[in-house]
Design an enzyme around this catalytic site. Structure first.
Site, short mmCIF file in Angstrom:
data_model
loop_
_atom_site.label_atom_id
_atom_site.label_comp_id
_atom_site.label_asym_id
_atom_site.label_seq_id
_atom_site.Cartn_x
_atom_site.Cartn_y
_atom_site.Cartn_z
N ASP A 221 19.59 -8.54 -27.11
CA ASP A 221 19.36 -8.37 -28.53
C ASP A 221 17.90 -8.79 -28.76
O ASP A 221 17.28 -9.48 -27.92
CB ASP A 221 20.33 -9.22 -29.37
CG ASP A 221 20.39 -8.72 -30.82
OD1 ASP A 221 19.50 -7.95 -31.22
OD2 ASP A 221 21.32 -9.11 -31.55
C1 BGC Z 1 20.32 -7.14 -34.29
C2 BGC Z 1 20.72 -5.97 -33.41
C3 BGC Z 1 19.70 -4.87 -33.53
C4 BGC Z 1 18.33 -5.42 -33.17
C5 BGC Z 1 17.22 -4.39 -33.27
C6 BGC Z 1 18.89 -7.58 -34.04
O1 BGC Z 1 18.47 -8.52 -34.98
O2 BGC Z 1 21.19 -8.22 -34.07
O3 BGC Z 1 22.00 -5.49 -33.78
O4 BGC Z 1 20.05 -3.80 -32.69
O5 BGC Z 1 18.01 -6.48 -34.07
O6 BGC Z 1 17.00 -4.03 -34.59
#
Ligand code: BGC
Length: 821
Positions: A221
């Site tokens: 993530d």
């Molecule tokens: C979120 C993810 C997301 C990523 C990219 C993170 O803060 O938890 O679900 O894919 O950001 O935007």
């Protein structure tokens, strides 16, 4: 193309470079081996693209919970194919979706983004989503692996959960999508049983890769990779975003000094290249492999790839899958997801209605999606007001009632974004649909990022009302706001807390009041000082606005008066971006603001009141007994209004069934708490979440798991079992064609109060004409008969009971299924 040969051509530096983002959304290209940049994008309701900007619109489907509410894997597969089509249009290779975390507590901030409280339903809908997207040659990254079921302290929380619960409940949907062939997976921010997930060797390497045989890529993530050696050894393959991060030169040094084996890096690279091959981002370098080229990575041509290492790949012969009409599909999915919770006296569908009072702030300004990284910008949104007015044959009177939003909405006038260099000279200009500028990741291609010094929103507003107008600056960083001739703000706004995503996911709001005169235009200018380091942009700010208001007492009284004079009153009750979004959890389940009071007031004067609940996750309905009809529309996506009109007037049946239990009272909810204590969130309830917990607690919710009414009636006629195959006959006993979700629940031979009384083990969507009998068959999966023990999975021998019905409590037929141990 032989991936091993390609790995052999790369030196350590090149290999390591491939494992961290070149920027916010993509991995670097390596032209020497024919590798283009691998572009990733959120997900899950649309494909945002690299720019995350209204200038780069996307189809917006209903929220993931709504997708699951369809209980329709074919429809979800089609939605997946549409998302792949969108991804290809935008040059995206990897969709950062679907979200497979569970509805453990209704307070979960990203509840709307998860499918269900049930692992089986989540796994089936998730698998269909993955298959649909990947069929279009685009990778998925089911997320967030694992136990990221709430948002409080999301970067650091240590979730403690016993092994059996982890296997049977939280890992189950991930296991299912791995079996469905997911090409990627996203590792979560949180820790599980003491180890942060991006370093979790037992779960990422031993379980996911070795035991389940996952041959795809594990991406962190965003910013979840926080160490060098532990993450590499723990089975993480790619650290996003980049170009900074814990790998790069540090990982290269760790390999050179023998702290990380080069084979580990080779395997990470192998997984990146395998994914690139699958999505068509890896091409033979001209002259090296004549005649074997396929695909270019974008456009509509075939994307193929079956690596010498046996990587399976989507093969989509060009033209085989006809293009999907995104607007029509968004409308169909929305209607199929709308869940009719209550319909006393058959008020719906509406017939013979000449006038409608449509009440609520979300009636005119549709609330179509939840907040956070799941947001996209569709190029059209049909509000409930537009949708109902679009029918023409009904007079629709709108009244605001009360606006529950805490923040002001961006000023809805077309503006311009002007990109300036450090001296204030313009670099480029882009139109904005409203006073909101957003480019997170990549700037528009005509802006030279190295020269960027500031971005300005410029526009003009002609007020309709004289008086004190409320304005708000929403953003983080240095700003100057000029309204008319007056500088109303000049300073720096600092986001609270330490979640870096907050700065652009939910930036702080600063309020200002300016006296304006009706009909006299004023110029607007919001200047934000910002640079784009290493090509990475973080432009996210807006100018909110609200007209002077006579106050809620007056607007509620006006709405009640409007309702009194109409054939039917429809109140759209909604949550707000402050309630349902990424980065924080909900603090309660009540509808925000004075909406409960508004509904009760309307119901008192109009006995034909329909409440449309426009929320991504459960809300309390203290007025439930006062109104004859309640229709839950979730976050319905861009076709909110057209789908609503379809369902209210009976052109479409409300097809949804609850994928999650809806409580009557907050105090009844068996698992509510999402606040870690001493850094730890203990899943003490074990496997008893959702309906499994409600049943064991002996409590009655407002609406059960699986509940949802259609516009016809059904009889459940007969059930027959052969082995673990169950065949059921149902008949449409009503007067109009309909669709039923036949649900199969399985109870073990012996009851154990620490375990669920029954679990969902199958479901099937059937369509039937009036009077028609339909036979449907489901195969109960092996896992439904198994429990996790110290020695692994064990089939529970004996006579299990399969019950077939309309929801978890409304079980109409039952039979015995006998299995050997
Ligand atoms: C979120 C993810 C997301 C990523 C990219 C993170 O803060 O938890 O679900 O894919 O950001 O935007």
């Amino acid at each position: 193309m032989d991936i091993e040969e390609l790995i052999g051509k790369l030196d350590l530096g090149a290999k390591v470079r491939l494992l961290t983002g070149a920027d916010m959304w993509s991995l670097p290209a390596l032209p020497g081996i024919g590798l283009g940049p691998l572009v990733m994008s959120d997900g899950p309701i649309g494909v945002r693209g690299e720019r995350w900007s209204p200038g780069d619109p996307s189809i917006a489907l209903p929220s993931p919970t709504a997708l699951a509410a369809t209980w329709d894997v074919e429809l979800v597969r089609r939605a997946g194919r549409l998302l792949a089509q969108e991804a290809r249009r935008k040059g995206v290779h990897v969709l950062l979706a679907p979200t497979l975390n569970l509805h453990r507590s209704p307070l979960g901030g990203r509840h709307f983004e998860c499918f269900s409280e049930d692992p089986y339903l989540t796994g089936e809908i998730g698998a269909a989503y993955v298959e649909g997207v990947q069929r279009g040659g685009v990778a998925t990254t089911p997320k967030h692996f694992v136990a990221n079921d709430s948002e409080t302290d999301r970067f650091t929380v240590n979730v403690t959960v016993d092994e059996a619960t982890l296997r049977e409940v939280y890992l189950a949907p991930f296991e299912r999508v791995v079996r469905a062939g997911a090409w990627g997976l996203m590792s979560a921010y949180n820790a599980v049983n003491g180890t942060t997930m991006t370093e979790h060797r037992a779960l990422q390497r031993d379980l996911l890769k070795d035991e389940w045989g996952f041959d795809g890529l594990v991406v962190s993530d965003w910013t979840a990779a926080r160490s060098t050696e532990a993450t590499a050894a723990g089975g993480l393959d790619v650290a996003m975003p980049g170009p900074y991060g814990p790998w790069g030169a540090k990982l290269e040094a760790a390999v050179r000094e023998g702290r990380v084996a080069e084979e580990v890096v080779d395997d990470q690279v192998r997984r990146v290249l395998r994914l690139a091959l699958r999505v068509g981002a890896l091409h033979p370098v001209p002259g090296t492999e004549p005649g074997t080229g396929t695909g270019t990575g974008t456009g509509t041509e075939a994307r193929t790839g079956t690596g010498a290492d046996g990587a399976s790949a989507a093969t989509v012969p060009a033209g085989e899958d006809a293009p999907i009409d995104g607007v029509a599909l968004a409308r169909e999915v929305a209607a199929r997801s709308f869940t009719l919770l209550r319909n006393e006296g058959g008020l719906l569908p509406l017939t013979g209605v000449r006038s409608v009072a449509l009440i609520g702030s979300a009636a005119a300004e549709a609330r179509i999606m939840g907040g956070g990284s799941a947001q996209v910008y569709p190029d059209r949104i049909v509000s409930p007001l537009e949708g109902l007015r679009g029918r023409g044959d009904v007079e629709v009177r709108h009244a605001l009632g009360t606006d529950p939003r805490v923040r002001l909405a961006p000023l809805a006038v077309p503006c311009r974004a002007v990109f300036l260099d450090a001296d204030g000279a313009p670099l480029a200009e882009h139109p904005l649909a409203e006073a909101e500028a957003r480019w997170v990741g990549r700037l528009p291609s005509d802006v030279d990022g190295d020269r960027l010094g500031a971005v300005e929103i410029r526009g003009e507003h002609t007020p309709a009302v004289t008086g004190p107008h409320a304005f708000s600056l929403v953003g983080s960083g240095a700003f100057t706001v000029v309204i008319g001739e007056e500088v109303v703000f000049d300073g720096v706004v600092t986001p609270p807390g330490d979640d870096p995503a907050t700065a652009f996911l939910s930036p702080p709001e600063h309020r200002m009041t300016v006296s304006l005169t009706s009909g006299v235009p004023v110029g607007l200018r919001v200047r934000h000082l910002t640079t784009a380091s290493a090509g990475m942009a973080f432009v996210a700010f807006s100018l909110g606005h609200a007209d002077p208001s006579p106050g809620d007492d007056t607007t509620i009284a006006e709405a009640v008066a409007t309702a009194a004079g109409a054939d039917v009153a429809i109140v759209i009750a909604s949550t707000t971006p402050e309630v349902e979004s990424e980065g924080f959890d909900r603090t309660g389940l009540a509808l925000p603001g004075r909406q409960d009071e508004l509904i009760a007031g309307v119901a008192r004067v109009n006995p034909r009141t329909i409440v449309v609940v426009n929320a991504g996750s459960p809300v309390l309905m203290p007025w439930l007994e006062l109104v004859p009809a309640v229709l839950l529309t979730w976050f319905p996506g861009q076709e909110a209004g057209t789908a609503l009109a379809d369902v209210l007037f009976g052109d479409a049946e409300p097809g949804g069934r609850l994928p999650t239990t809806w409580p009557l009272l907050e105090a009844d909810v068996p698992v509510l708490d999402v606040t870690p204590s001493g850094g730890e969130l203990a899943y003490r309830e074990g496997p008893l979440i959702g309906y499994r917990a409600w049943e064991r607690a002996g409590r009655v919710p407002a609406f059960r798991f699986g509940h949802g009414l259609g516009y016809t009636t059904w009889s459940y006629d007969s059930v027959a079992v052969t082995g673990t195959t169950v065949t059921v006959a149902v008949t449409n006993t009503g007067g109009r064609p309909g669709r039923e979700i036949v649900q199969f629940y399985l109870a073990p031979p012996e009851q154990d109060p620490r375990r669920p009384a029954r679990i969902l083990a199958g479901f099937s969507a059937v369509d039937a004409a009036p009077g028609q009998t339909v036979i449907t068959t489901v195969y109960l999966p092996e896992r439904a008969f198994q429990v996790w023990t110290d020695r692994g999975w064990r089939t529970v021998p004996g006579e299990h009971t399969v019950e077939v019905g309309r929801d978890v409590a409304d079980r109409r037929l039952s039979a015995t299924v006998t299995v050997a141990g």
